[in-house]
Motif scaffolding. Structure first.
Motif, PDB file in Angstrom:
ATOM      1  N   ARG A  70       0.819  -1.214   0.000  1.00 13.08           N
ATOM      2  CA  ARG A  70       0.000   0.000   0.000  1.00 13.08           C
ATOM      3  C   ARG A  70       0.858   1.271   0.000  1.00 13.08           C
ATOM      4  NH1 ARG A  70      -5.415  -0.168   1.077  1.00 13.08           N
ATOM      5  NH2 ARG A  70      -6.355  -2.231   1.244  1.00 13.08           N
ATOM      6  N   SER A 111      -6.780  -9.716   3.754  1.00 17.54           N
ATOM      7  CA  SER A 111      -7.619 -10.391   2.740  1.00 17.54           C
ATOM      8  C   SER A 111      -8.908 -10.920   3.373  1.00 17.54           C
ATOM      9  CB  SER A 111      -6.839 -11.485   2.019  1.00 17.54           C
ATOM     10  OG  SER A 111      -5.998 -12.233   2.867  1.00 17.54           O
ATOM     11  N   LYS A 147      -0.058  -1.219  16.477  1.00 18.23           N
ATOM     12  CA  LYS A 147      -0.010   0.068  15.765  1.00 18.23           C
ATOM     13  C   LYS A 147      -0.994   1.089  16.328  1.00 18.23           C
ATOM     14  CE  LYS A 147       1.001  -2.623  11.645  1.00 18.23           C
ATOM     15  NZ  LYS A 147       0.271  -3.372  10.602  1.00 18.23           N
ATOM     16  N   PHE A 161     -12.946  -0.590   9.990  1.00 13.39           N
ATOM     17  CA  PHE A 161     -11.766  -1.348  10.393  1.00 13.39           C
ATOM     18  C   PHE A 161     -12.153  -2.817  10.537  1.00 13.39           C
ATOM     19  CE2 PHE A 161      -8.229  -2.785  13.024  1.00 13.39           C
ATOM     20  CZ  PHE A 161      -7.161  -2.151  12.391  1.00 13.39           C
TER      21      PHE A 161
HETATM   22  N1  LIG Z   1      -9.738   0.105   7.874  1.00 12.18           N
HETATM   23  C1  LIG Z   1      -8.696  -0.748   8.009  1.00 12.18           C
HETATM   24  N2  LIG Z   1      -8.938  -2.091   8.134  1.00 12.18           N
HETATM   25  C2  LIG Z   1      -7.897  -2.924   8.254  1.00 12.18           C
HETATM   26  N3  LIG Z   1      -6.587  -2.554   8.259  1.00 12.18           N
HETATM   27  C3  LIG Z   1      -6.312  -1.238   8.131  1.00 12.18           C
HETATM   28  C4  LIG Z   1      -7.354  -0.282   8.008  1.00 12.18           C
HETATM   29  N4  LIG Z   1      -6.788   0.944   7.905  1.00 12.18           N
HETATM   30  C5  LIG Z   1      -5.451   0.775   7.953  1.00 12.18           C
HETATM   31  N5  LIG Z   1      -5.162  -0.527   8.089  1.00 12.18           N
HETATM   32  C6  LIG Z   1      -3.772  -1.051   8.066  1.00 12.18           C
HETATM   33  O1  LIG Z   1      -3.632  -1.659   6.795  1.00 12.18           O
HETATM   34  C7  LIG Z   1      -3.130  -2.973   6.906  1.00 12.18           C
HETATM   35  C8  LIG Z   1      -3.978  -3.966   6.092  1.00 12.18           C
HETATM   36  O2  LIG Z   1      -3.717  -3.833   4.725  1.00 12.18           O
HETATM   37  P1  LIG Z   1      -4.135  -5.032   3.763  1.00 12.18           P
HETATM   38  O3  LIG Z   1      -3.724  -4.606   2.400  1.00 12.18           O
HETATM   39  O4  LIG Z   1      -3.583  -6.303   4.296  1.00 12.18           O
HETATM   40  O5  LIG Z   1      -5.724  -5.039   3.906  1.00 12.18           O
HETATM   41  S1  LIG Z   1      -6.801  -5.800   3.002  1.00 12.18           S
HETATM   42  O6  LIG Z   1      -6.292  -7.155   2.749  1.00 12.18           O
HETATM   43  O7  LIG Z   1      -6.962  -5.044   1.755  1.00 12.18           O
HETATM   44  O8  LIG Z   1      -8.045  -5.798   3.780  1.00 12.18           O
HETATM   45  C9  LIG Z   1      -3.225  -3.373   8.347  1.00 12.18           C
HETATM   46  O9  LIG Z   1      -1.990  -4.022   8.609  1.00 12.18           O
HETATM   47  P2  LIG Z   1      -1.831  -5.353   9.497  1.00 12.18           P
HETATM   48  O10 LIG Z   1      -2.003  -4.887  10.912  1.00 12.18           O
HETATM   49  O11 LIG Z   1      -0.436  -5.805   9.208  1.00 12.18           O
HETATM   50  O12 LIG Z   1      -2.849  -6.361   9.077  1.00 12.18           O
HETATM   51  C10 LIG Z   1      -3.395  -2.068   9.111  1.00 12.18           C
HETATM   52  O13 LIG Z   1      -2.153  -1.651   9.631  1.00 12.18           O
END
Ligand SMILES: Nc1ncnc2c1ncn2[C@@H]1O[C@H](COP(=O)(O)OS(=O)(=O)O)[C@@H](OP(=O)(O)O)[C@H]1O
Ligand SMILES: Nc1ncnc2c1ncn2[C@@H]1O[C@H](COP(=O)(O)OP(=O)(O)O)[C@@H](O)[C@H]1O
Length: 219
Positions: A70, A111, A147, A161
């Protein structure tokens, strides 16, 4: 000549050096290990550990981490449902290319939608896709809150989220599932040993996954 999506009049180009030749060169088989689960469930930690373990055994792997992608390839995408779907589709396509290059591609993304993960699975030959579910309860992920995002989501400062006000659909049949008390391993990947490992033992998680990859692909 064919039409694919919005592209018309396109041709598939073949090259005499293909996946088999690359695999022979690298002494390994290209595949995709897809790690899914809530934010904070341990996806990146597991991806890094198994990557390190493969590297130490002389096997070439590469991590596609949702957060990292991202920052570049997917920086035009947000977190609404269609953006997440496009995010997973793109990463699925990139993972397929890495596997075709002969690498062990470790994709680590929330995902959250089953149909998107299944679409990635469908891009690859059978058994070249190992889906790993980090089956950790929301309470645990939220208590880690590495985080600080759960806190913001609970305060309404982040909308949509995953796990709070956006859905996570757990896999119905994945190859490996890491849970709180035990590990289950099933699906079409041949079972090596049916041992339970506790989630807190990070080394065992990655070690087990290393052997799943090893076993499935005789690397
Ligand atoms: N709204 C929302 N929901 C979930 N996660 C969020 C959101 N906003 C920011 N983040 C941060 O983005 C990371 C997830 O990105 P991904 O590309 O794995 O998400 S997805 O597969 O498209 O749902 C995720 O990282 P991880 O904690 O490593 O999973 C978060 O740090
Ligand atoms: N097996 C584990 N046991 C205990 N803590 C873990 C484990 N795996 C990850 N963690 C910790 O949980 C937090 C979130 O892990 P991370 O790998 O970043 O999750 P994700 O990539 O799913 O968001 C980190 O602080 C990490 O050190």
């Amino acid at each position: 000549m064919s039409t694919v999506g919005n592209s018309t009049n396109i041709f598939w180009q073949e090259c005499p050096v293909g996946k088999l030749e690359r695999q022979r060169l690298l002494h390994q088989k290209g595949c995709v290990v897809w790690i899914t689960g809530l934010s904070g469930s341990g996806k990146s930690t597991l991806a890094c550990s198994v990557n390190r373990e493969l590297y130490s055994k002389g096997k070439l792997s590469y991590i596609l981490d949702g957060d990292n992608l991202r920052h570049g390839l997917n920086k035009d995408l947000g977190f609404k449902a269609e953006d997440r779907t496009e995010n997973i589709r793109r990463v699925g396509e990139v993972a397929k290319l890495f596997a075709d290059a002969g690498l062990i591609c470790i994709a680590s993304l929330i995902s959250p939608y089953r149909k998107d993960r299944d679409a990635c699975r469908a891009m690859l030959p059978d058994s070249n896709f190992i889906e790993v579910f980090m089956n950790m309860p929301l309470e645990l992920c939220e208590s880690r809150d590495a985080k600080g995002l759960y806190k913001l989501a609970r305060a309404g400062k982040i909308k949509g989220f995953t796990g709070i006000d956006d859905p996570y659909e757990p896999p119905l049949s994945c190859e490996v599932c890491f849970g709180l008390t035990a590990l289950t391993h099933y699906g079409h990947v041949h079972l090596i040993s049916c041992v339970s490992y506790y989630y807190s033992i990070k080394y065992h998680n990655s070690h087990f996954l290393y052997y799943v990859v090893f076993d499935a692909f005789y690397i």
